[in-house]
Design a protein around this motif. Structure first.
Motif, short mmCIF file in Angstrom:
data_model
loop_
_atom_site.label_atom_id
_atom_site.label_comp_id
_atom_site.label_asym_id
_atom_site.label_seq_id
_atom_site.Cartn_x
_atom_site.Cartn_y
_atom_site.Cartn_z
N ASP A 184 -36.16 -7.45 -115.43
CA ASP A 184 -36.22 -6.89 -114.08
C ASP A 184 -35.09 -7.51 -113.25
OD1 ASP A 184 -36.76 -6.01 -111.55
OD2 ASP A 184 -38.85 -6.64 -111.51
N TRP A 185 -34.12 -6.68 -112.89
CA TRP A 185 -32.94 -7.14 -112.17
C TRP A 185 -32.92 -6.68 -110.71
CZ3 TRP A 185 -30.20 -10.75 -114.54
CH2 TRP A 185 -30.12 -10.76 -115.94
N ARG A 186 -34.04 -6.20 -110.19
CA ARG A 186 -34.02 -5.59 -108.85
C ARG A 186 -33.59 -6.58 -107.77
NH1 ARG A 186 -39.82 -2.76 -108.97
NH2 ARG A 186 -40.20 -4.68 -110.14
N LYS A 187 -34.06 -7.82 -107.82
CA LYS A 187 -33.67 -8.80 -106.79
C LYS A 187 -32.19 -9.12 -106.87
CE LYS A 187 -38.20 -11.06 -106.46
NZ LYS A 187 -38.95 -12.33 -106.65
N VAL A 188 -31.66 -9.21 -108.08
CA VAL A 188 -30.24 -9.48 -108.28
C VAL A 188 -29.41 -8.31 -107.74
CG1 VAL A 188 -28.44 -9.68 -110.04
CG2 VAL A 188 -30.52 -11.05 -110.22
N GLU A 189 -29.83 -7.09 -108.07
CA GLU A 189 -29.10 -5.91 -107.59
C GLU A 189 -29.14 -5.83 -106.06
OE1 GLU A 189 -29.43 -2.64 -111.16
OE2 GLU A 189 -31.26 -3.08 -110.03
N ALA A 190 -30.24 -6.24 -105.47
CA ALA A 190 -30.34 -6.23 -104.01
C ALA A 190 -29.34 -7.20 -103.39
CB ALA A 190 -31.77 -6.59 -103.57
N ILE A 191 -29.13 -8.35 -104.04
CA ILE A 191 -28.15 -9.32 -103.54
C ILE A 191 -26.74 -8.74 -103.60
CG2 ILE A 191 -27.08 -11.57 -104.01
CD1 ILE A 191 -29.93 -12.48 -104.95
N PHE A 192 -26.44 -8.05 -104.69
CA PHE A 192 -25.11 -7.46 -104.85
C PHE A 192 -24.95 -6.16 -104.06
CE2 PHE A 192 -24.99 -10.00 -108.86
CZ PHE A 192 -23.83 -10.72 -108.58
N GLY A 193 -26.06 -5.58 -103.65
CA GLY A 193 -25.99 -4.34 -102.89
C GLY A 193 -25.63 -3.12 -103.70
N LYS A 194 -25.86 -3.17 -105.00
CA LYS A 194 -25.60 -2.01 -105.85
C LYS A 194 -26.36 -2.15 -107.16
CE LYS A 194 -21.58 -1.44 -107.73
NZ LYS A 194 -20.12 -1.32 -107.90
N GLU A 195 -26.60 -1.03 -107.80
CA GLU A 195 -27.25 -1.03 -109.10
C GLU A 195 -26.22 -1.23 -110.20
OE1 GLU A 195 -29.73 2.30 -109.89
OE2 GLU A 195 -30.90 2.08 -108.05
N GLY A 196 -26.65 -1.89 -111.26
CA GLY A 196 -25.78 -2.09 -112.40
C GLY A 196 -26.28 -1.33 -113.61
N GLN A 197 -25.56 -1.49 -114.70
CA GLN A 197 -25.95 -0.88 -115.97
C GLN A 197 -26.80 -1.88 -116.74
OE1 GLN A 197 -22.65 0.33 -118.40
NE2 GLN A 197 -23.91 1.60 -119.74
N LYS A 198 -27.97 -1.43 -117.18
CA LYS A 198 -28.91 -2.33 -117.85
C LYS A 198 -29.00 -2.01 -119.34
CE LYS A 198 -31.47 -2.14 -113.53
NZ LYS A 198 -30.62 -1.05 -113.00
N LYS A 199 -28.93 -3.07 -120.15
CA LYS A 199 -29.03 -2.93 -121.60
C LYS A 199 -29.85 -4.09 -122.13
CE LYS A 199 -24.40 -0.86 -122.01
NZ LYS A 199 -23.05 -1.03 -122.61
N GLY A 200 -31.14 -3.89 -122.37
CA GLY A 200 -31.97 -4.97 -122.88
C GLY A 200 -32.03 -6.13 -121.90
N ASN A 201 -31.53 -7.29 -122.34
CA ASN A 201 -31.51 -8.50 -121.50
C ASN A 201 -30.32 -8.56 -120.56
OD1 ASN A 201 -33.87 -9.71 -122.54
ND2 ASN A 201 -32.73 -10.41 -124.34
N LEU A 202 -29.46 -7.54 -120.59
CA LEU A 202 -28.19 -7.60 -119.87
C LEU A 202 -28.18 -6.74 -118.61
CD1 LEU A 202 -25.67 -7.29 -122.84
CD2 LEU A 202 -26.42 -9.39 -121.71
N LEU A 203 -27.42 -7.21 -117.63
CA LEU A 203 -27.07 -6.44 -116.45
C LEU A 203 -25.56 -6.51 -116.29
CD1 LEU A 203 -27.87 -4.90 -113.80
CD2 LEU A 203 -27.85 -7.15 -112.68
N GLN A 204 -24.92 -5.36 -116.14
CA GLN A 204 -23.48 -5.30 -115.99
C GLN A 204 -23.14 -4.58 -114.69
OE1 GLN A 204 -22.72 -3.31 -119.74
NE2 GLN A 204 -22.15 -5.23 -120.71
N LEU A 205 -22.30 -5.20 -113.87
CA LEU A 205 -21.87 -4.61 -112.60
C LEU A 205 -20.36 -4.58 -112.53
CD1 LEU A 205 -24.35 -6.96 -111.60
CD2 LEU A 205 -24.45 -5.09 -109.97
N SER A 206 -19.84 -3.59 -111.80
CA SER A 206 -18.40 -3.43 -111.67
C SER A 206 -18.04 -3.24 -110.21
CB SER A 206 -17.95 -2.22 -112.48
OG SER A 206 -16.56 -2.03 -112.38
N PHE A 207 -16.98 -3.95 -109.77
CA PHE A 207 -16.52 -3.89 -108.38
C PHE A 207 -15.03 -3.57 -108.36
CE2 PHE A 207 -20.23 -6.58 -108.56
CZ PHE A 207 -20.95 -6.23 -107.43
N PRO A 208 -14.67 -2.28 -108.26
CA PRO A 208 -13.25 -1.91 -108.23
C PRO A 208 -12.55 -2.44 -106.98
CG PRO A 208 -14.66 -0.01 -108.66
CD PRO A 208 -15.56 -1.12 -108.21
N ARG A 209 -11.27 -2.72 -107.13
CA ARG A 209 -10.45 -3.11 -105.99
C ARG A 209 -10.03 -1.86 -105.22
NH1 ARG A 209 -8.38 -8.25 -105.69
NH2 ARG A 209 -7.00 -7.44 -104.07
N ARG A 210 -9.84 -2.04 -103.91
CA ARG A 210 -9.18 -0.99 -103.15
C ARG A 210 -7.68 -1.12 -103.36
NH1 ARG A 210 -13.50 -1.71 -99.17
NH2 ARG A 210 -12.45 -3.54 -98.33
#
Length: 291
Positions: free
Chosen positions: A166-192
């Protein structure tokens, strides 16, 4: 006469646009033995090192956390040619054979370095760049990867180990949803802003986004990834990570001719997931991602 000229130019532009597209991504996937992720006119194919058992301390590093090679292709707009770039995760003993293969295939080596510290066995990463016919480049990379223990063909799905994290609290801190795979959460933040290599735009999809990966380990988590930074951002990010108990493991380049000049900062943290997320989010606040 004018109508005939308009028809001629329309046909010419249509032909040019068609020629600017790669012949067939299906052929690239077939040559590399994997299905890739497609975005717009690009494709990226991942090669998790599921053959390796890598630990940092007592923590078993999952392939999706930090042990995945990838190859991405993007049309250059010049006939059927594409630009290819990527990153290969290797054992130390595989670095020399892979480098030799890349040289033999006419593919540029753009960086060789670590991303992690204290891993057993030691893992190194070779970054590369090439241009040309997509089918020939894919065949060349198949030859390069054959010099490693990277599993061929479609990787087997990882066995489920309990309920999904359950990554909901972590995603709330980052302010976006990530890609979830089993035990993993992956997030991406492109540059402007535009990033180019030899005048060609390199999009976030091809490694130009800050990538944050977290893996559940019991009641805690580990985090790694890389920040994509300009020079003035490097030390502000380092300070935030250090102040939050997160180790900076590498600062280096991945390319040779990019504009603006970029630095890739890798890190490692082990703590409860929310504490890690707050520290990484504080560091993200020192850069310019388009969230």
């Amino acid at each position: 006469m004018r109508r005939a000229l308009l028809v001629f130019w329309a046909l010419l532009l249509s032909f040019t646009a068609a020629q600017a597209e790669p012949s067939d991504w299906d052929k690239v996937e077939k040559a590399l033995g994997r299905t890739g992720a497609r975005q717009a006119d690009m494709i990226k194919i991942a090669f998790p090192r599921t053959d390796l058992s890598v630990k940092i301390g007592e923590i078993l590093v999952e392939p999706g956390l930090a042990l995945t090679s990838w190859v991405a292709f993007k049309p250059t707009g010049m006939g059927n040619d594409v630009m290819m770039m990527g990153d290969i995760a290797l054992l130390e003993t595989e670095v020399a054979p892979v480098t030799a293969k890349l040289v033999a295939e006419g593919i540029q080596v753009t960086a060789i370095h670590n991303h992690l510290l204290g891993s057993v066995p030691v893992i190194m990463y070779v970054h590369f760049n090439g241009e040309g016919n997509p089918d020939k480049l894919a065949a060349a990379m198949h030859s390069v990867l054959s010099a490693t223990g990277t599993p061929a063909g479609v990787p087997a799905a990882a066995a489920a180990d309990g309920p999904p994290a359950d990554w909901r609290k972590v995603e709330a801190i980052f302010g976006k949803e990530g890609q979830k795979k089993g035990n993993l959460l992956q997030l991406s933040f492109p540059r402007r802003g535009k990033i180019t290599e030899k005048g060609m735009v390199i999009p976030p999809f091809m490694g130009m986004a800050t990538g944050i990966n977290l893996q559940r380990v019991g009641g805690k988590a580990v985090a790694t990834g890389d920040f994509v930074l300009i020079g003035t951002e490097v030390n502000p990010v380092i300070r935030e990570l250090v102040l939050h108990g997160i180790t900076v493991t590498a600062v280096h380049s991945h390319m040779l001719f990019e504009s603006p000049r970029l630095f890739f900062l890798h890190f490692w943290g082990h703590n409860d997931p929310e504490t890690l997320a707050r520290g990484i989010a504080a560091a993200l606040g020192r850069v310019d991602p388009a969230k």
